[in-house]
Design a protein around this motif. Structure first.
Motif, PDB file in Angstrom:
ATOM      1  N   GLN B 229       0.822  -1.204   0.000  1.00  0.00           N
ATOM      2  CA  GLN B 229       0.000   0.000   0.000  1.00  0.00           C
ATOM      3  C   GLN B 229       0.860   1.259   0.000  1.00  0.00           C
ATOM      4  N   VAL B 230       1.884   1.250   0.854  1.00  0.00           N
ATOM      5  CA  VAL B 230       2.703   2.453   0.981  1.00  0.00           C
ATOM      6  C   VAL B 230       3.589   2.623  -0.242  1.00  0.00           C
ATOM      7  N   TRP B 231       4.164   1.517  -0.697  1.00  0.00           N
ATOM      8  CA  TRP B 231       5.054   1.554  -1.862  1.00  0.00           C
ATOM      9  C   TRP B 231       4.312   2.115  -3.072  1.00  0.00           C
ATOM     10  N   ASN B 232       3.059   1.750  -3.199  1.00  0.00           N
ATOM     11  CA  ASN B 232       2.275   2.165  -4.357  1.00  0.00           C
ATOM     12  C   ASN B 232       1.441   3.413  -4.114  1.00  0.00           C
ATOM     13  N   GLY B 233       1.501   3.947  -2.896  1.00  0.00           N
ATOM     14  CA  GLY B 233       0.663   5.094  -2.553  1.00  0.00           C
ATOM     15  C   GLY B 233       0.995   6.318  -3.403  1.00  0.00           C
ATOM     16  N   PHE B 234      -0.031   7.063  -3.764  1.00  0.00           N
ATOM     17  CA  PHE B 234       0.156   8.187  -4.676  1.00  0.00           C
ATOM     18  C   PHE B 234      -0.355   9.501  -4.088  1.00  0.00           C
ATOM     19  N   LEU B 235      -1.534   9.426  -3.475  1.00  0.00           N
ATOM     20  CA  LEU B 235      -2.195  10.658  -3.032  1.00  0.00           C
ATOM     21  C   LEU B 235      -1.399  11.387  -1.949  1.00  0.00           C
ATOM     22  N   LEU B 236      -0.959  10.659  -0.916  1.00  0.00           N
ATOM     23  CA  LEU B 236      -0.237  11.325   0.170  1.00  0.00           C
ATOM     24  C   LEU B 236       1.063  11.973  -0.315  1.00  0.00           C
ATOM     25  N   PRO B 237       1.912  11.236  -1.062  1.00  0.00           N
ATOM     26  CA  PRO B 237       3.114  11.907  -1.574  1.00  0.00           C
ATOM     27  C   PRO B 237       2.777  13.105  -2.464  1.00  0.00           C
ATOM     28  N   LEU B 238       1.689  12.985  -3.226  1.00  0.00           N
ATOM     29  CA  LEU B 238       1.324  14.082  -4.131  1.00  0.00           C
ATOM     30  C   LEU B 238       1.009  15.363  -3.376  1.00  0.00           C
ATOM     31  N   ILE B 239       0.272  15.244  -2.257  1.00  0.00           N
ATOM     32  CA  ILE B 239      -0.131  16.476  -1.588  1.00  0.00           C
ATOM     33  C   ILE B 239       0.800  16.871  -0.450  1.00  0.00           C
ATOM     34  N   LEU B 240       1.607  15.934   0.058  1.00  0.00           N
ATOM     35  CA  LEU B 240       2.416  16.264   1.232  1.00  0.00           C
ATOM     36  C   LEU B 240       3.871  16.563   0.897  1.00  0.00           C
ATOM     37  N   THR B 241       4.258  16.402  -0.375  1.00  0.00           N
ATOM     38  CA  THR B 241       5.628  16.762  -0.743  1.00  0.00           C
ATOM     39  C   THR B 241       5.574  17.660  -1.956  1.00  0.00           C
TER      40      THR B 241
END
Lengths: 304, 300
Positions: B229-241
């Motif tokens: 889940q984390v490896w493939n996560g997109f939304l959180l990295p998109l908005i938090l970095t």
């Protein structure tokens, strides 16, 4: 001496009331509270404010709500979300059940099939979207390369086609997972049921509808809950594949929230969409729970 | 009608077990429809994967000229070299750090909570409450709350940092982890806990000395699932970095395809292959446990 025995009795009494055990849940509870519960309340509170991510957060009452509820974009986004939810469910569920039943057979080659089958589970939505974008490119994709006219369409440039592509890619990504759930469910059906039915001379189709399907009831509810609630938050796939386009054809709620918040800098309005998403999700989960007559997440072993 | 047969059949498990082979074989009449859909969908799954791999080994000019399904006549690793020169090792490291930083605390915290819930939710109202809170967390699309998460991360001065990615990821992973782990802990025979208690072991010791080793398959399952889940996560990295050097792999993939190199399809696909490789290894190692664990964890 008295102190020790007092402590001992109190710890025995405490262990009856939970003792140290509640403390063990505290780290998980704190993490969950700060980054899930507080944001859950926060999304409601922020929906009554205006915030452009740079300036101050200002309390503006129902301004954001009025803005969103009168925007024709909202019913459209709701409709797109509903259609994606319904169509992807209607396509994935029968296919996953069939594949799950097929994979539940004990033949060795089916184990091998299963290994290949679950590869999409490993890919990120971004990777999947990128791959299909390249595959479906009308000029450089599969259609042009193979010279097949049917495949050489502007798949992502035409609203109806783009919508179909989204449903297909979603299914490509998630059917393996749901097949896996059904495979597990089928394997738990007692063999004796089939043996009895066979003695009665029931055929394969009859057995499927009279035994397999009813016995899979809870798996169907669990899988449907995950599918329906999950489809509310398809974000990465649509974001990379179509960015909501062409036009607004695939602009579902989650994407709408992102675009309002992080592209148009209307955080209050984005939070209104967030609240709607939470409410729809809760309503769906409750509805499915009512249909199922029990908590879809509860362990089967516990009830058995 | 069916019901009477069911109960009669269920009452004689010994008999049906004795010649269990024969009936099993006799119902091997082929399942045509299932087989057809099964093989068809296998092809639909495998063809794009095959295409990704062979295309990533083609040169860009070859890509436009050759049949898309023909393997490259002269396989080349140039695309991989290009991708590696494009800072992918850094994004890889970011993803790895976020995954490890998320998986370890989320699994340990969830295990402790699941243990407490199973061991005493009958008596502790607090723990019953905690449990229903986590179950509610499963029903709510947590992604809908990303804007307050974004605000909290800014207020904590963690915006554009890997720590800022880890913290919400841990929280989002907890509900499902607790659910799966508690389903497994519940299956540990109560007598084992009782004998540990009689030996004078503390709950803490029972937790790590008994429950943890006995439910290792579940721990592996949950760890792999959360890592995925984390490896493939997109939304959180998109908005938090925001800065390129804080990108995780999925974000880097999207940026790569949208950037000037995006027209180089073989290179884009090489980057896709690179991002899958670690998960493929993890899957090969823990496949059996992951699959059976997930099935059991979600109930029947």
């Amino acid at each position: 001496m008295t102190a020790i025995s007092a402590r001992r009795t109190s710890s025995a009494a405490a262990s009856r009331g939970g003792g140290v055990l509640p403390w063990l849940a505290v780290p998980a509870l704190v993490a969950f509270a700060v980054f899930a519960l507080i944001p859950l309340i926060g999304v409601l509170l922020l929906s009554f404010t205006s915030w452009d991510t740079l300036g101050e957060i200002q309390l503006t009452g129902f301004e954001s709500w009025r803005q969103v509820l009168t925007d024709p974009g909202l019913p459209h986004a709701l409709w797109v979300t509903f259609l994606i939810m319904l169509l992807s469910w209607a396509f994935q569920t029968p296919a996953s059940i069939l594949i799950g039943v097929f994979l539940a057979g004990r033949q060795r080659y089916r184990e091998l099939l299963a290994v290949l089958y679950f590869i999409p589970l490993l890919l990120s939505s971004a990777a999947i979207a990128i791959t299909f974008k390249a595959l479906l490119d009308p000029n450089f994709g599969l259609g042009a390369g193979l010279g097949i006219d049917f495949l050489t369409q502007d798949w992502l440039g035409e609203p109806g086609l783009a919508f179909g592509v989204v449903i297909f890619v979603v299914s490509w990504q998630y059917i393996p997972f749901h097949s896996l759930l059904y495979q597990g469910g089928v394997r738990q059906i007692p063999r004796s049921l089939y043996e009895a039915a066979e003695l009665d001379g029931a055929g394969r189709v009859r057995m499927f509808f009279s035994i397999t399907l009813p016995q899979l009831k809870y798996t169907i509810i669990t899988s449907s809950t995950l599918m329906l609630v999950g489809s509310l938050t398809f974000f990465d796939l649509i974001f990379v594949l179509t960015e909501g386009g062409p036009g607004d054809a695939t602009r579902a709620l989650a994407l709408d929230m992102y675009k309002r918040g992080f592209q148009a800098n209307l955080m209050g309005a984005a939070c209104v969409i967030g609240v709607i998403l939470v409410l729809v999700g809760l309503a769906l989960a409750m509805l499915l729970r009512r249909i199922g007559g029990r908590d879809p997440y509860a362990s089967q072993l516990e009830g058995a | 009608m069916t019901a009477t047969h069911t109960s009669r059949a269920a009452k004689r498990p010994a008999t049906s077990g004795a010649h269990g082979r024969r009936p099993a074989k006799s119902r091997q009449r082929p399942n045509w429809l299932g087989g057809l859909v099964g093989w068809l969908w296998l092809a639909i799954v495998i063809i794009p994967i095959y295409w990704i791999v062979i295309t990533s080994l083609k040169t860009q000019s070859n890509y436009y000229l050759t049949n898309p399904f023909a393997p490259p006549s002269e396989p080349t690793l140039d695309n991989y070299r290009l991708v590696i020169e494009m800072d992918f090792p850094l994004y890889f490291l970011n993803s790895l750090l976020v995954a490890i930083g998320t998986v370890i605390p989320s699994v340990l915290f969830s295990f402790m909570a699941a243990y407490a819930i199973v061991r005493s939710s009958g008596v502790s109202r607090f723990l019953r409450g905690v449990n229903s809170l986590f179950l509610m967390g499963l029903a709510i699309p947590l992604q809908a709350t990303v804007i307050p998460v974004y605000l909290i991360i800014i207020k904590l001065h963690l915006y554009d940092s890997l720590t800022g990615l880890v913290l919400p990821s841990v929280a989002f992973a907890i509900p499902l982890s607790v659910l799966v782990l508690s389903n497994f802990i519940r299956d540990v025979p109560k007598e084992l806990f009782e004998s540990m208690r009689l030996d004078g072991a503390t709950e803490w010791k029972t937790l790590w000395g008994l429950a943890f080793p006995l439910t290792r398959p579940a721990v592996v399952t949950v760890s792999i699932y959360n890592a995925l889940q984390v490896w493939n996560g997109f939304l959180l990295p998109l908005i938090l970095t925001q800065s390129p050097d804080k990108r995780t792999l999925p974000l880097a993939l999207a940026a790569f395809q949208g950037g000037p190199y995006g027209v180089n399809v073989p290179a884009v696909l090489a980057s896709v292959v690179l991002t899958i490789l670690p998960m493929l290894i993890l899957y090969t190692v823990g496949r059996r446990q992951l699959l059976s664990g997930l099935t059991a964890g979600f109930g029947k």
